[in-house]
Design a protein around this motif. Structure first.
Motif, PDB file in Angstrom:
ATOM      1  N   GLY A 175      43.432  61.779   9.115  1.00 26.27           N
ATOM      2  CA  GLY A 175      41.988  61.634   8.987  1.00 26.27           C
ATOM      3  C   GLY A 175      41.284  62.977   8.887  1.00 26.27           C
ATOM      4  N   LEU A 176      41.775  63.980   9.603  1.00 20.51           N
ATOM      5  CA  LEU A 176      41.193  65.322   9.496  1.00 20.51           C
ATOM      6  C   LEU A 176      41.327  65.862   8.073  1.00 20.51           C
ATOM      7  CD1 LEU A 176      42.443  66.981  12.816  1.00 20.51           C
ATOM      8  CD2 LEU A 176      40.062  66.528  12.199  1.00 20.51           C
ATOM      9  N   ALA A 177      42.518  65.695   7.501  1.00 21.18           N
ATOM     10  CA  ALA A 177      42.748  66.176   6.139  1.00 21.18           C
ATOM     11  C   ALA A 177      41.894  65.404   5.130  1.00 21.18           C
ATOM     12  CB  ALA A 177      44.228  66.061   5.789  1.00 21.18           C
ATOM     13  N   ILE A 178      41.853  64.081   5.291  1.00 24.19           N
ATOM     14  CA  ILE A 178      41.061  63.261   4.382  1.00 24.19           C
ATOM     15  C   ILE A 178      39.578  63.568   4.545  1.00 24.19           C
ATOM     16  CG2 ILE A 178      40.354  60.902   3.836  1.00 24.19           C
ATOM     17  CD1 ILE A 178      43.098  61.633   2.791  1.00 24.19           C
ATOM     18  N   GLY A 179      39.139  63.806   5.782  1.00 23.13           N
ATOM     19  CA  GLY A 179      37.739  64.158   6.019  1.00 23.13           C
ATOM     20  C   GLY A 179      37.346  65.427   5.289  1.00 23.13           C
ATOM     21  N   SER A 180      38.248  66.415   5.256  1.00 26.54           N
ATOM     22  CA  SER A 180      37.982  67.635   4.518  1.00 26.54           C
ATOM     23  C   SER A 180      37.832  67.344   3.028  1.00 26.54           C
ATOM     24  CB  SER A 180      39.131  68.633   4.748  1.00 26.54           C
ATOM     25  OG  SER A 180      38.910  69.827   4.031  1.00 26.54           O
ATOM     26  N   PHE A 181      38.698  66.482   2.511  1.00 31.38           N
ATOM     27  CA  PHE A 181      38.609  66.110   1.098  1.00 31.38           C
ATOM     28  C   PHE A 181      37.338  65.319   0.807  1.00 31.38           C
ATOM     29  CE2 PHE A 181      39.623  62.900  -2.211  1.00 31.38           C
ATOM     30  CZ  PHE A 181      39.726  63.758  -3.299  1.00 31.38           C
ATOM     31  N   LEU A 182      36.930  64.460   1.737  1.00 35.86           N
ATOM     32  CA  LEU A 182      35.720  63.659   1.522  1.00 35.86           C
ATOM     33  C   LEU A 182      34.479  64.532   1.491  1.00 35.86           C
ATOM     34  CD1 LEU A 182      36.469  60.535   3.767  1.00 35.86           C
ATOM     35  CD2 LEU A 182      36.785  60.798   1.298  1.00 35.86           C
ATOM     36  N   ASN A 183      34.471  65.621   2.244  1.00 38.45           N
ATOM     37  CA  ASN A 183      33.370  66.580   2.133  1.00 38.45           C
ATOM     38  C   ASN A 183      33.260  67.111   0.709  1.00 38.45           C
ATOM     39  OD1 ASN A 183      31.992  66.930   4.659  1.00 38.45           O
ATOM     40  ND2 ASN A 183      33.818  67.892   5.495  1.00 38.45           N
ATOM     41  N   VAL A 184      34.407  67.391   0.117  1.00 38.34           N
ATOM     42  CA  VAL A 184      34.445  67.888  -1.258  1.00 38.34           C
ATOM     43  C   VAL A 184      33.949  66.808  -2.218  1.00 38.34           C
ATOM     44  CG1 VAL A 184      35.953  68.721  -3.100  1.00 38.34           C
ATOM     45  CG2 VAL A 184      36.325  69.499  -0.758  1.00 38.34           C
ATOM     46  N   VAL A 185      34.432  65.585  -2.024  1.00 42.10           N
ATOM     47  CA  VAL A 185      34.029  64.478  -2.889  1.00 42.10           C
ATOM     48  C   VAL A 185      32.518  64.260  -2.824  1.00 42.10           C
ATOM     49  CG1 VAL A 185      34.187  61.967  -3.217  1.00 42.10           C
ATOM     50  CG2 VAL A 185      36.258  63.313  -2.787  1.00 42.10           C
ATOM     51  N   ALA A 186      31.971  64.250  -1.616  1.00 43.81           N
ATOM     52  CA  ALA A 186      30.540  63.988  -1.436  1.00 43.81           C
ATOM     53  C   ALA A 186      29.680  65.069  -2.080  1.00 43.81           C
ATOM     54  CB  ALA A 186      30.211  63.883   0.051  1.00 43.81           C
ATOM     55  N   TYR A 187      30.178  66.284  -2.139  1.00 44.14           N
ATOM     56  CA  TYR A 187      29.412  67.380  -2.741  1.00 44.14           C
ATOM     57  C   TYR A 187      29.606  67.447  -4.252  1.00 44.14           C
ATOM     58  CZ  TYR A 187      28.194  72.173  -4.051  1.00 44.14           C
ATOM     59  OH  TYR A 187      27.672  73.279  -4.686  1.00 44.14           O
ATOM     60  N   ARG A 188      30.854  67.281  -4.713  1.00 44.12           N
ATOM     61  CA  ARG A 188      31.152  67.553  -6.121  1.00 44.12           C
ATOM     62  C   ARG A 188      30.873  66.382  -7.057  1.00 44.12           C
ATOM     63  NH1 ARG A 188      36.730  71.166  -6.324  1.00 44.12           N
ATOM     64  NH2 ARG A 188      36.096  72.742  -4.789  1.00 44.12           N
ATOM     65  N   VAL A 189      31.180  65.155  -6.625  1.00 42.06           N
ATOM     66  CA  VAL A 189      31.017  64.024  -7.548  1.00 42.06           C
ATOM     67  C   VAL A 189      29.573  63.869  -8.020  1.00 42.06           C
ATOM     68  CG1 VAL A 189      31.159  61.503  -7.753  1.00 42.06           C
ATOM     69  CG2 VAL A 189      33.060  62.787  -6.751  1.00 42.06           C
ATOM     70  N   PRO A 190      28.572  63.859  -7.118  1.00 41.27           N
ATOM     71  CA  PRO A 190      27.188  63.757  -7.623  1.00 41.27           C
ATOM     72  C   PRO A 190      26.777  64.943  -8.501  1.00 41.27           C
ATOM     73  CG  PRO A 190      27.276  63.252  -5.279  1.00 41.27           C
ATOM     74  CD  PRO A 190      28.600  63.844  -5.645  1.00 41.27           C
ATOM     75  N   ALA A 191      27.362  66.123  -8.232  1.00 43.06           N
ATOM     76  CA  ALA A 191      27.004  67.316  -8.991  1.00 43.06           C
ATOM     77  C   ALA A 191      27.791  67.446 -10.288  1.00 43.06           C
ATOM     78  CB  ALA A 191      27.220  68.564  -8.135  1.00 43.06           C
ATOM     79  N   GLY A 192      28.775  66.563 -10.498  1.00 41.68           N
ATOM     80  CA  GLY A 192      29.579  66.628 -11.713  1.00 41.68           C
ATOM     81  C   GLY A 192      30.586  67.748 -11.720  1.00 41.68           C
ATOM     82  N   ILE A 193      30.970  68.250 -10.545  1.00 40.65           N
ATOM     83  CA  ILE A 193      31.949  69.333 -10.437  1.00 40.65           C
ATOM     84  C   ILE A 193      33.342  68.718 -10.327  1.00 40.65           C
ATOM     85  CG2 ILE A 193      32.692  71.326  -9.088  1.00 40.65           C
ATOM     86  CD1 ILE A 193      29.828  71.551  -8.048  1.00 40.65           C
ATOM     87  N   PRO A 194      34.320  69.178 -11.096  1.00 44.05           N
ATOM     88  CA  PRO A 194      35.671  68.613 -11.019  1.00 44.05           C
ATOM     89  C   PRO A 194      36.269  68.740  -9.616  1.00 44.05           C
ATOM     90  CG  PRO A 194      35.435  69.993 -12.975  1.00 44.05           C
ATOM     91  CD  PRO A 194      34.212  70.219 -12.139  1.00 44.05           C
ATOM     92  N   LEU A 195      36.949  67.704  -9.192  1.00 41.53           N
ATOM     93  CA  LEU A 195      37.558  67.712  -7.863  1.00 41.53           C
ATOM     94  C   LEU A 195      38.756  68.656  -7.792  1.00 41.53           C
ATOM     95  CD1 LEU A 195      37.467  63.911  -6.947  1.00 41.53           C
ATOM     96  CD2 LEU A 195      35.975  65.717  -6.095  1.00 41.53           C
ATOM     97  N   VAL A 196      39.350  68.964  -8.943  1.00 40.89           N
ATOM     98  CA  VAL A 196      40.560  69.796  -8.934  1.00 40.89           C
ATOM     99  C   VAL A 196      40.232  71.287  -8.897  1.00 40.89           C
ATOM    100  CG1 VAL A 196      41.947  68.064 -10.112  1.00 40.89           C
ATOM    101  CG2 VAL A 196      40.646  69.708 -11.463  1.00 40.89           C
TER     102      VAL A 196
END
Length: 298
Positions: free
Chosen positions: A16-37
């Protein structure tokens, strides 16, 4: 708590800690159109973030909440989301392990823990937990539920429930030395009920949106389909109670905002988080409440 259950819960915390870190990235990048990779960078100075500066929770405290390159502050939301996701994953793991959510299925009881159905249910709910966190953050930030998350998430839930259904049909339920273990056989009804639940809640929210376009977004309609699929898998009681809880919780929150002057009657209030909160209420207590209510009526 047995060592196996303890191990699964601890693993859920770390995962969950690792996934939580990734979800922070998802929440910031997806609305902004920034690639997740794209590599991790400071949102202020655009400097690259090294792996040891990106350890969930620990790195934020080690860096004292500041970027190692520019020294500007890093929002405490990052470690908070990581920690809460870890707790969320642990609660789901413990609940699935100890709760035996399908108490009318032949695979329940001593055969539940470690069965194929157990793992299918656990993975499905952990995926739904991750979707819940990401979509809640995004809806609160930008008042939007991106199709890029909702639709693939809905498809993933359907596939996971299908796999879980197939695994449940292969589980041994009884047997003796002369006949050998018997299997339950594939029970398609929970999966079909999940599909019906998803379609029903999707159509209900669609009708609400057609009646009041300003009060219901298109993302809410699609999210309702995803949520209805999960709730339908657990039962009609979970579906009805979870759908009702969303409007109840959202109404209470909206009422509080109005009374405190923090919102007006025409203020846009994200409803996605309450759809998700209602879903988890339905998963946890929907079926017991439904059986209790039917008992009063009989």
């Amino acid at each position: 708590m047995t060592p196996a259950i303890l191990f699964i819960t601890v693993f859920a915390v770390l995962f969950g800690l690792a996934i939580g870190s990734f979800l922070n990235v998802v929440a910031y990048r997806v609305p902004a159109g920034i690639p997740l990779v794209r590599e991790s960078r400071c949102p202020r100075c655009d400097a690259g973030i090294r792996w040891y500066q990106n350890v969930p929770v620990v790195s934020w405290f080690a860096l004292r909440g500041r970027c190692a390159s520019c020294g500007r502050g890093i929002s405490p939301r990052y470690p908070i989301v990581e920690a809460l996701t870890a707790v969320f994953f642990a609660l789901v793991a413990a609940g699935v392990t100890l709760g035996q959510p399908f108490d009318l299925r032949p695979v329940d009881g001593p055969l539940w823990f470690g069965s194929g159905e157990f793992w299918g249910t656990l993975i499905t709910l952990e995926v739904f937990a991750a979707l819940s966190v990401a979509l809640t953050l995004i809806d609160l930030d930008v008042k939007r539920l991106p199709d890029a998350i909702v639709l693939p998430g809905w498809a993933a839930i359907v596939v996971l429930l299908l796999v879980t259904t197939l695994l449940a049909g292969l589980e041994p339920v009884s047997g003796d030395a002369s006949t050998g273990p018997a299997t339950a056989g594939i029970d398609w009804w929970p999966f079909l009920r999940a599909l019906i639940g998803g379609a029903a809640l999707f159509l209900f929210y669609l009708i609400v949106r057609l009646i009041s376009p300003r009060g219901m977004g298109g993302g809410d309609v699609k999210l309702a389909g995803l949520v209805g699929t999960v709730l339908g898998w657990f039962g009609w009681g979970a579906l009805v109670f979870g759908a009702f809880a969303a409007f109840l919780l959202g109404g209470i929150f909206g009422g509080i905002l109005l009374l405190t002057g923090r919102a007006k009657r025409r203020s846009a209030i994200p409803f996605g988080p309450w759809i998700i909160a209602g879903a988890w209420v339905g998963i946890v207590v929907g079926e017991p409440v439904g059986r209790w209510y039917l008992g009063l009526m009989s």
